[in-house]
Design a protein around this motif. Structure first.
Motif, PDB file in Angstrom:
ATOM      1  N   ILE A 228       0.864  -1.172   0.000  1.00 29.42           N
ATOM      2  CA  ILE A 228       0.000   0.000   0.000  1.00 29.42           C
ATOM      3  C   ILE A 228       0.901   1.223   0.000  1.00 29.42           C
ATOM      4  N   HIS A 229       0.708   2.084  -1.000  1.00 30.64           N
ATOM      5  CA  HIS A 229       1.646   3.182  -1.226  1.00 30.64           C
ATOM      6  C   HIS A 229       0.947   4.536  -1.206  1.00 30.64           C
ATOM      7  N   LEU A 230       1.754   5.567  -1.000  1.00 24.75           N
ATOM      8  CA  LEU A 230       1.277   6.942  -1.070  1.00 24.75           C
ATOM      9  C   LEU A 230       1.063   7.344  -2.525  1.00 24.75           C
ATOM     10  N   TRP A 231      -0.157   7.804  -2.853  1.00 26.02           N
ATOM     11  CA  TRP A 231      -0.500   8.266  -4.204  1.00 26.02           C
ATOM     12  C   TRP A 231      -0.734   9.760  -4.262  1.00 26.02           C
ATOM     13  N   SER A 232      -1.090  10.368  -3.158  1.00 27.77           N
ATOM     14  CA  SER A 232      -1.386  11.797  -3.117  1.00 27.77           C
ATOM     15  C   SER A 232      -0.975  12.325  -1.747  1.00 27.77           C
ATOM     16  N   PRO A 233      -0.421  13.544  -1.678  1.00 25.21           N
ATOM     17  CA  PRO A 233      -0.244  14.553  -2.723  1.00 25.21           C
ATOM     18  C   PRO A 233       0.801  14.225  -3.788  1.00 25.21           C
ATOM     19  N   GLN A 234       1.735  13.323  -3.495  1.00 22.93           N
ATOM     20  CA  GLN A 234       2.715  12.875  -4.468  1.00 22.93           C
ATOM     21  C   GLN A 234       2.758  11.358  -4.441  1.00 22.93           C
ATOM     22  N   TYR A 235       3.350  10.779  -5.469  1.00 26.11           N
ATOM     23  CA  TYR A 235       3.459   9.331  -5.509  1.00 26.11           C
ATOM     24  C   TYR A 235       4.767   8.882  -4.869  1.00 26.11           C
ATOM     25  N   LYS A 236       4.643   8.274  -3.673  1.00 23.09           N
ATOM     26  CA  LYS A 236       5.787   7.734  -2.938  1.00 23.09           C
ATOM     27  C   LYS A 236       6.929   8.740  -2.825  1.00 23.09           C
ATOM     28  N   ALA A 237       6.588   9.988  -2.549  1.00 26.37           N
ATOM     29  CA  ALA A 237       7.603  11.033  -2.438  1.00 26.37           C
ATOM     30  C   ALA A 237       7.084  12.131  -1.522  1.00 26.37           C
ATOM     31  N   GLY A 238       8.013  12.995  -1.082  1.00 24.77           N
ATOM     32  CA  GLY A 238       7.631  14.135  -0.257  1.00 24.77           C
ATOM     33  C   GLY A 238       7.626  13.806   1.223  1.00 24.77           C
TER      34      GLY A 238
ATOM     35  N   ASN B 288      -5.743  13.403  -9.837  1.00 20.16           N
ATOM     36  CA  ASN B 288      -5.479  14.839  -9.961  1.00 20.16           C
ATOM     37  C   ASN B 288      -6.306  15.638  -8.960  1.00 20.16           C
ATOM     38  N   GLU B 289      -7.566  15.238  -8.761  1.00 16.04           N
ATOM     39  CA  GLU B 289      -8.390  15.909  -7.763  1.00 16.04           C
ATOM     40  C   GLU B 289      -7.816  15.711  -6.359  1.00 16.04           C
ATOM     41  N   GLN B 290      -7.395  14.494  -6.065  1.00 11.94           N
ATOM     42  CA  GLN B 290      -6.808  14.226  -4.748  1.00 11.94           C
ATOM     43  C   GLN B 290      -5.603  15.133  -4.514  1.00 11.94           C
ATOM     44  N   ARG B 291      -4.761  15.239  -5.535  1.00 15.68           N
ATOM     45  CA  ARG B 291      -3.532  16.018  -5.394  1.00 15.68           C
ATOM     46  C   ARG B 291      -3.801  17.507  -5.323  1.00 15.68           C
ATOM     47  N   GLU B 292      -4.800  17.971  -6.066  1.00 16.42           N
ATOM     48  CA  GLU B 292      -5.166  19.385  -5.983  1.00 16.42           C
ATOM     49  C   GLU B 292      -5.646  19.744  -4.584  1.00 16.42           C
ATOM     50  N   MET B 293      -6.313  18.800  -3.931  1.00 17.64           N
ATOM     51  CA  MET B 293      -6.782  19.028  -2.568  1.00 17.64           C
ATOM     52  C   MET B 293      -5.720  18.703  -1.530  1.00 17.64           C
ATOM     53  N   GLU B 294      -4.573  18.183  -1.996  1.00 16.33           N
ATOM     54  CA  GLU B 294      -3.434  17.849  -1.130  1.00 16.33           C
ATOM     55  C   GLU B 294      -3.848  16.903  -0.008  1.00 16.33           C
ATOM     56  N   PHE B 295      -4.693  15.942  -0.374  1.00 18.68           N
ATOM     57  CA  PHE B 295      -5.179  14.989   0.624  1.00 18.68           C
ATOM     58  C   PHE B 295      -4.326  13.727   0.589  1.00 18.68           C
TER      59      PHE B 295
ATOM     60  N   THR C 234     -13.042  12.558  -1.026  1.00 18.78           N
ATOM     61  CA  THR C 234     -11.994  13.355  -0.400  1.00 18.78           C
ATOM     62  C   THR C 234     -12.502  14.734  -0.006  1.00 18.78           C
ATOM     63  N   ALA C 235     -13.282  15.357  -0.884  1.00 14.89           N
ATOM     64  CA  ALA C 235     -13.817  16.684  -0.573  1.00 14.89           C
ATOM     65  C   ALA C 235     -14.637  16.650   0.719  1.00 14.89           C
ATOM     66  N   ARG C 236     -15.491  15.631   0.851  1.00 19.60           N
ATOM     67  CA  ARG C 236     -16.323  15.516   2.054  1.00 19.60           C
ATOM     68  C   ARG C 236     -15.480  15.146   3.275  1.00 19.60           C
ATOM     69  N   ALA C 237     -14.532  14.230   3.094  1.00 15.38           N
ATOM     70  CA  ALA C 237     -13.687  13.795   4.210  1.00 15.38           C
ATOM     71  C   ALA C 237     -12.867  14.957   4.769  1.00 15.38           C
ATOM     72  N   LYS C 238     -12.383  15.822   3.884  1.00 15.96           N
ATOM     73  CA  LYS C 238     -11.627  16.983   4.347  1.00 15.96           C
ATOM     74  C   LYS C 238     -12.513  17.888   5.198  1.00 15.96           C
TER      75      LYS C 238
ATOM     76  N   VAL D 248     -12.775   2.435  -4.657  1.00 16.60           N
ATOM     77  CA  VAL D 248     -13.747   2.643  -3.578  1.00 16.60           C
ATOM     78  C   VAL D 248     -13.573   4.024  -2.942  1.00 16.60           C
ATOM     79  N   TRP D 249     -12.694   4.825  -3.522  1.00 20.71           N
ATOM     80  CA  TRP D 249     -12.469   6.179  -2.995  1.00 20.71           C
ATOM     81  C   TRP D 249     -12.128   7.084  -4.164  1.00 20.71           C
ATOM     82  N   GLY D 250     -12.791   8.256  -4.215  1.00 17.76           N
ATOM     83  CA  GLY D 250     -12.544   9.200  -5.290  1.00 17.76           C
ATOM     84  C   GLY D 250     -12.527  10.631  -4.799  1.00 17.76           C
ATOM     85  N   GLY D 251     -12.493  11.561  -5.747  1.00 15.45           N
ATOM     86  CA  GLY D 251     -12.350  12.963  -5.416  1.00 15.45           C
ATOM     87  C   GLY D 251     -13.484  13.533  -4.596  1.00 15.45           C
TER      88      GLY D 251
END
Length: 220
Positions: free
Chosen positions: A31-41, A118-125, A97-101, A91-94
């Motif tokens: 299980i990896h980090l996809w947002s805000p960056q992919y396995k980085a930051g 892209n939506e996930q990353r724009e929201m930096e979630f 994320t908007a509601r979860a934030k 099972v999870w989308g943009g």
């Protein structure tokens, strides 16, 4: 909740759990980090788990939650979703994320697929998942029980990890680890001890000492 543990990485926590003899060190592989960056930051998530179990949509026997599972997310929690294996949908989308934030969620960990990167990353979630998909959940899966123990086993060669509501999640670019809630103080103490040793090792190695002599000197 401790105010110190967030400074320790998932690797530090896994090492501590190994020392404490926790099965599989609480590690959820693949299980990896996809947002805000992919396995980085420097993204790091630390907080209590809010658990969601998904079932195939054709499952008519499992109960249905009284409200949408994202509307029930507690503030300050990490959403943890168990998806049936071998399904192609997210099972999870943009929109989630908007509601979860707005609900104050710290991030999401999915044993399965997500979409709308892209939506996930724009929201930096912070989004941690096994894979992505362009397919939505509606025709494939649905939520059932909320805030009950769930298991995650994204890698069949690694033992399943059980996440109880309120267990602590540490997730960053290196991976995801689960701390049983009753071991939090012990894990923090072990992290403090082991990272101090690692700092000594790093200083010695940067000074030109060899691995063997450094490890013998500081790790014994």
């Amino acid at each position: 909740m401790t105010d110190k543990l967030p400074f320790y990485s998932s690797c530090d926590v896994a090492d501590a759990l190994l020392t404490l003899k926790v099965p599989s060190a609480g590690y959820i592989p693949d299980i990896h980090l996809w947002s805000p960056q992919y396995k980085a930051g420097n993204t790091r998530v630390f907080g209590p788990a809010y658990t969601v179990k998904m079932v195939p949509v054709e499952d008519k026997e499992s109960p249905k939650p009284e409200q949408h599972f994202v509307d029930a997310v507690p503030e300050g929690s990490v959403v943890c979703i168990s998806q049936p294996s071998n399904l192609v949908n997210a099972v999870w989308g943009g929109l989630m994320t908007a509601r979860a934030k707005k609900r104050g969620a710290l991030g999401v960990v999915v044993d399965g697929r997500v979409r709308d990167l892209n939506e996930q990353r724009e929201m930096e979630f912070p989004v941690f998942a096994k894979a992505t998909s362009i397919m939505g959940a509606g025709n494939f899966t649905r939520p059932t029980t909320l805030n009950v123990p769930i298991t995650m086993q994204p890698n069949p060669n690694h033992p399943a990890v059980t996440i109880h509501p309120g267990d602590y999640i540490v997730a960053d670019a290196d991976g995801v680890v689960v701390i049983p809630k009753d071991l939090l103080a012990q894990v923090e103490a072990q992290c403090k001890k082991s990272t101090a040793v690692d700092d000594q090792c790093m200083a010695a190695l940067n000074a030109g000492e060899g691995i063997a002599e450094t490890f013998k000197k500081y790790r014994g």
